[in-house]
Design a protein around this motif. Structure first.
Motif, short mmCIF file in Angstrom:
data_model
loop_
_atom_site.label_atom_id
_atom_site.label_comp_id
_atom_site.label_asym_id
_atom_site.label_seq_id
_atom_site.Cartn_x
_atom_site.Cartn_y
_atom_site.Cartn_z
N GLN A 1 7.31 -3.62 9.27
CA GLN A 1 6.53 -4.66 8.60
C GLN A 1 5.72 -4.04 7.46
OE1 GLN A 1 4.12 -6.63 11.54
NE2 GLN A 1 5.90 -7.35 12.71
N ARG A 2 5.92 -4.58 6.29
CA ARG A 2 5.13 -4.13 5.12
C ARG A 2 3.93 -5.05 5.00
NH1 ARG A 2 6.67 -0.75 1.10
NH2 ARG A 2 5.46 -0.82 -0.84
N ARG A 3 2.75 -4.48 5.22
CA ARG A 3 1.56 -5.31 5.26
C ARG A 3 0.61 -4.98 4.11
NH1 ARG A 3 -0.78 -5.15 11.23
NH2 ARG A 3 -1.18 -2.97 10.65
N ASP A 4 -0.51 -5.64 4.10
CA ASP A 4 -1.53 -5.42 3.08
C ASP A 4 -2.01 -3.96 3.14
OD1 ASP A 4 -4.54 -5.41 2.16
OD2 ASP A 4 -3.63 -7.25 1.33
N PRO A 5 -2.25 -3.34 1.96
CA PRO A 5 -2.67 -1.92 1.96
C PRO A 5 -3.92 -1.66 2.79
CG PRO A 5 -2.01 -2.58 -0.23
CD PRO A 5 -2.04 -3.84 0.60
N ARG A 6 -4.72 -2.69 2.99
CA ARG A 6 -5.94 -2.47 3.78
C ARG A 6 -5.62 -2.17 5.24
NH1 ARG A 6 -9.20 -7.81 2.71
NH2 ARG A 6 -7.07 -8.59 2.99
N TYR A 7 -4.46 -2.66 5.68
CA TYR A 7 -4.12 -2.49 7.10
C TYR A 7 -3.00 -1.46 7.32
CZ TYR A 7 -6.69 -6.85 7.33
OH TYR A 7 -7.63 -7.81 7.19
N GLY A 8 -2.22 -1.20 6.31
CA GLY A 8 -1.13 -0.23 6.46
C GLY A 8 0.13 -0.90 7.04
N ASP A 9 1.26 -0.28 6.73
CA ASP A 9 2.53 -0.80 7.26
C ASP A 9 2.61 -0.54 8.76
OD1 ASP A 9 3.07 -1.45 4.69
OD2 ASP A 9 4.48 0.21 4.33
#
Length: 279
Positions: A141-149
């Motif tokens: 899962q590619r997520r928001d940079p604030r949370y990391g993949d």
């Protein structure tokens, strides 16, 4: 189309044969009138020729109608208006051994085999449900940079619980359907084999009758007609004897053609119905 061609060919041959007989009988009335005038024949005997010709004309009318019906049927199957027969009638050559060997390729047998394969696939599917199954899953899962993949993985397993009340009855039902399909295939095979043997027996009977007419009845009728005509010319036979002999020859010739047509029809019908491995 094959049967229509056979019907037209033999109806045409019978029509040609009866035309030849009628022409031969029409040559007799002058001789009959001469015999009556000279006192060597009774007046009533001359009427026998007209009666014989009238009877043959009735049969000729039936053959004319048969030719028209066969031609119409052949036109229906071929799309050719007013089709005509070209060439000789093919030789009648039926191979019972090849017909028996081709039974396994009959459409009914092919359909029965397909039914068995379907039921076997159903049994395999039911058995597969009884075996444990497992699966693995990996996801990225590619997520928001604030949370990391994020990467996730999972393993699943299905257990065939309560097989006695769930999978086993289903397998038994599918196996019963498979057995029924196999029994139906055997019934189909036996029915086709019985139908083929019965048709071959009829064909053999018709062939024997045709050969008897061709080799025995027709030559005897021709010889009798020739002998009676010669005896009449020598004054040792009556005109009635000649008429009867020629009418008998006409019957024998038409009978031989009718029997030959029956044999040819048998061959066409058997080949179309049961086929052969060299068709």
């Amino acid at each position: 189309a094959g049967q229509a061609w056979i019907d037209l060919a033999y109806a045409s041959r019978r029509l040609a044969a009866i035309d030849a007989i009628i022409r031969s009988l029409r040559a007799l009335p002058p001789a009959a009138r001469t015999a009556v005038s000279s006192g060597t024949a009774r007046p009533a005997q001359s009427l026998g020729i007209d009666q014989a010709i009238a009877g043959l004309e009735d049969r000729r009318a039936e053959l004319v109608a048969a030719v028209a019906r066969a031609r119409a049927m052949l036109a229906r199957w071929t799309g050719v208006q007013a089709p005509e027969i070209a060439g000789d009638v093919p030789a009648i050559d039926l191979a019972p051994v090849r017909l028996r060997a081709a039974l396994e390729q009959h459409p009914d047998m092919i359909s029965a085999d397909a039914g068995i394969r379907r039921t076997q696939a159903d049994v395999d599917a039911a058995r597969a449900e009884k075996r444990p199954d497992w699966g693995a899953e990996v996801a990225y899962q590619r997520r928001d940079p604030r949370y990391g993949d994020m990467i996730s993985a999972g393993v699943s397993m299905s257990l065939p619980l309560f097989a006695g009340s769930r999978q086993n009855p289903r397998i038994a039902a599918r196996q019963s359907a498979e057995a029924q399909a196999e029994a139906q295939r055997e019934e189909t095979r036996r029915t086709l084999a019985a139908d083929l043997e019965a048709a071959l027996a009829d064909h053999q009977m018709h062939h024997s009758q045709w050969q008897r007419a061709q080799r025995v009845l027709l030559p005897l009728a021709l010889e009798r007609a020739e002998l009676e005509t010669a005896s009449y010319s020598a004054g040792r036979a009556s005109l009635t004897d000649v008429i009867d002999a020629k009418a008998a020859f006409a019957d024998a010739e038409l009978t031989a053609l009718e029997r030959e047509a029956q044999v040819a029809s048998d061959a066409v019908r058997l080949t179309i119905t049961f086929g052969s491995d060299d068709r």
